[in-house]
Design a protein around this motif. Structure first.
Motif, PDB file in Angstrom:
ATOM      1  N   ASN A 104       0.823  -1.210   0.000  1.00 46.36           N
ATOM      2  CA  ASN A 104       0.000   0.000   0.000  1.00 46.36           C
ATOM      3  C   ASN A 104       0.859   1.262   0.000  1.00 46.36           C
ATOM      4  O   ASN A 104       0.395   2.330  -0.388  1.00 46.36           O
ATOM      5  CB  ASN A 104      -0.897   0.041   1.238  1.00 46.36           C
ATOM      6  CG  ASN A 104      -2.099  -0.863   1.118  1.00 46.36           C
ATOM      7  OD1 ASN A 104      -2.556  -1.160   0.023  1.00 46.36           O
ATOM      8  ND2 ASN A 104      -2.627  -1.313   2.244  1.00 46.36           N
ATOM      9  N   LEU A 105       2.079   1.143   0.475  1.00 44.27           N
ATOM     10  CA  LEU A 105       2.972   2.288   0.613  1.00 44.27           C
ATOM     11  C   LEU A 105       3.772   2.471  -0.677  1.00 44.27           C
ATOM     12  O   LEU A 105       4.412   1.539  -1.168  1.00 44.27           O
ATOM     13  CB  LEU A 105       3.910   2.081   1.792  1.00 44.27           C
ATOM     14  CG  LEU A 105       3.214   1.752   3.121  1.00 44.27           C
ATOM     15  CD1 LEU A 105       4.228   1.436   4.210  1.00 44.27           C
ATOM     16  CD2 LEU A 105       2.303   2.902   3.545  1.00 44.27           C
ATOM     17  N   LYS A 106       3.740   3.678  -1.223  1.00 43.84           N
ATOM     18  CA  LYS A 106       4.336   3.927  -2.535  1.00 43.84           C
ATOM     19  C   LYS A 106       5.833   3.620  -2.563  1.00 43.84           C
ATOM     20  O   LYS A 106       6.320   2.971  -3.498  1.00 43.84           O
ATOM     21  CB  LYS A 106       4.103   5.382  -2.944  1.00 43.84           C
ATOM     22  CG  LYS A 106       2.643   5.756  -3.156  1.00 43.84           C
ATOM     23  CD  LYS A 106       2.511   7.243  -3.497  1.00 43.84           C
ATOM     24  CE  LYS A 106       1.077   7.676  -3.626  1.00 43.84           C
ATOM     25  NZ  LYS A 106       0.944   9.131  -3.889  1.00 43.84           N
ATOM     26  N   ASP A 107       6.572   4.108  -1.561  1.00 43.23           N
ATOM     27  CA  ASP A 107       8.013   3.891  -1.591  1.00 43.23           C
ATOM     28  C   ASP A 107       8.353   2.407  -1.450  1.00 43.23           C
ATOM     29  O   ASP A 107       9.272   1.895  -2.093  1.00 43.23           O
ATOM     30  CB  ASP A 107       8.722   4.727  -0.527  1.00 43.23           C
ATOM     31  CG  ASP A 107       8.182   4.521   0.883  1.00 43.23           C
ATOM     32  OD1 ASP A 107       7.260   3.695   1.092  1.00 43.23           O
ATOM     33  OD2 ASP A 107       8.681   5.205   1.808  1.00 43.23           O
ATOM     34  N   MET A 108       7.609   1.715  -0.638  1.00 45.36           N
ATOM     35  CA  MET A 108       7.811   0.278  -0.470  1.00 45.36           C
ATOM     36  C   MET A 108       7.479  -0.469  -1.766  1.00 45.36           C
ATOM     37  O   MET A 108       8.150  -1.442  -2.138  1.00 45.36           O
ATOM     38  CB  MET A 108       6.935  -0.215   0.678  1.00 45.36           C
ATOM     39  CG  MET A 108       7.144  -1.641   1.087  1.00 45.36           C
ATOM     40  SD  MET A 108       6.138  -1.997   2.563  1.00 45.36           S
ATOM     41  CE  MET A 108       6.452  -3.761   2.704  1.00 45.36           C
TER      42      MET A 108
END
Length: 443
Positions: free
Chosen positions: A357-361
């Motif tokens: 869900n996290l963009k950087d991840m």
């Protein structure tokens, strides 16, 4: 703390218990111990991942979480039975299409103040689609207060059997430039074969289910299901008819998909899994299963219609908090944790059931060359650039959208033209949409 997880096989017993005694032991409990119930759907991989993630949450927050897991097919029925019995889980999955009715009936909590401007949650690092799918301002979805956080987002990409291409000596598809519809048919014909010489086909170019694939071809051909303000069904256009007819012709004219009788013997998903089909959709929730494929595969953009631009859809499930929860603060924390905590997200991603869900991840995940598919960036491109929500998800209910598929089989069988069918279907769909909008207070 101990996480008590109920399997899908025990879900019927769990659902009955919800109705009789309350979904969470916290209801009416005299104990000072804080207890929550989390209801979700999924297979063994998802259950195992949640077991691990929730155990960490329990330890860190001094909360006991009882998990109830059902199959995807059973989930809505059992959740709605719990709601009807006024025994609502503290935390549970919600689909975008249910948000309006759940808000109107006071079932799910407005969590805007709990997530906007909160130091521990960086909304800018969560996919906009994932947040906006659970916004509702009282009339239209996609704007206003937030009523759930994304469990996931599911960009629907187009997979191909790389091994089949290599064995046939056909150049691999371009990862960035989509096939035109004509190019796709040409390649699919080359890959439709009788490989054992017995006079019967046993390998096909594709085998696409209309319910999950026609959207991409309609959109890329300049057509849509609704107008911009979602008040008019717009399927009765030449562009839509052309896309649907092309889809039907894959079987009836070009012969690049298994026939109806062949599909009854073994459905196209099973044939894809056995290496008998060249092109088939791939979603993030497939990845753990596809690790076991007996061939190499990768993903590409969907073939593009007259616009020249590929199109696809993005699915999502949300994690909502019950308005009736005895422990709303802890319930919100659990929803936040499952949706946005780095360690929890990593557990779910490692299980092969979703993208982060996290963009950087997600960027780090997509760049990982040690896991399949190689072109994981395609999933992110769909989310960032051209993916759209499924048409029925942003209206009060999806009955109008379901009607589209109710009588479509004669088109797929070649017994009715797409144009004639769409002319018949549009007014029926419009009636359902008008009713849905009336319930939502629109129009």
């Amino acid at each position: 703390m101990r996480s008590r997880s109920l399997t899908a096989g025990a879900a019927m017993v769990a659902a009955a218990a919800l109705l009789l005694s309350g979904c969470s032991e916290s209801s009416g409990a005299d104990s000072d111990e804080k207890k929550l119930t989390f209801m979700f759907r999924g297979g063994p991989d998802e259950k195992t991942a949640y077991d691990a993630a929730v155990a960490r949450f329990e330890e860190a927050n001094g909360v006991d979480v009882e998990m109830i897991v059902t199959t995807a097919d059973e989930y809505n029925t059992k959740l709605k039975a719990a709601i009807a019995g006024k025994q609502i889980p503290d935390v549970f999955y919600v689909a975008p299409g249910d948000v309006q009715s759940y808000v109107g009936n006071g079932i799910i909590k407005d969590i805007t103040a709990d997530v906007e401007g909160v130091e521990s949650i960086d909304l800018d690092n969560i996919w906009d689609f994932g947040i906006d799918s659970y916004r509702y301002d009282g009339k239209l979805m996609g704007q206003g207060p937030i009523y759930a956080l994304p469990k996931d987002i599911g960009p629907f990409s187009f997979g191909y059997n790389k091994t089949m291409f290599e064995e046939a000596g056909i150049p691999l598809p371009d990862a960035d430039k989509p096939y035109s519809l004509a190019e796709f048919v040409d390649v699919a014909k080359q890959l439709t074969k009788d490989t054992d010489g017995d006079g019967a086909l046993d390998q096909w170019g594709t085998g696409l289910n209309v319910s999950w694939n026609v959207q991409a071809f309609a959109w890329s051909n300049g057509a849509d299901f609704l107008n911009e303000d979602r008040t008019k069904v717009t399927v009765d256009t030449p562009e839509f008819a052309e896309a649907l007819q092309w889809f039907a012709d894959l079987q009836n004219v070009h012969g690049v998909t298994p026939s109806a009788s062949e599909a009854q013997t073994l459905d196209t998903y099973q044939r894809w899994m056995q290496g008998e089909i060249a092109f088939f959709p791939v979603a993030p929730w497939d990845l753990s299963t596809y690790e076991k494929l007996p061939f190499d595969y990768d993903v590409i953009p969907y073939p593009a219609g007259s616009t020249g631009e590929a199109a696809s859809w993005i699915g999502t499930l949300g994690i909502a908090v019950a308005e009736s929860s005895d422990f709303p603060e802890e319930a919100v924390k659990l929803a936040q944790y499952l949706s946005t905590d780095v360690e929890a997200q990593q557990t779910l991603v490692d299980a092969g059931v979703q993208i982060p869900n996290l963009k950087d991840m997600a960027e780090t995940w997509a760049a990982d060359s040690t896991t399949k598919p190689a072109n994981k960036q395609e999933f992110l491109d769909i989310v960032n650039d051209y993916g759209r929500p499924l048409p029925g998800g942003f209206t009060y209910n999806g009955e109008w959208y379901d009607e589209f598929f109710t009588n479509i089989q004669p088109v797929l069988d070649g017994d009715q033209t797409a144009a004639d069918y769409l002319k018949e279907a549009q007014p029926k769909m419009q009636q359902f949409l008008d009713s849905a909008n009336q319930q939502a207070g629109i129009g």
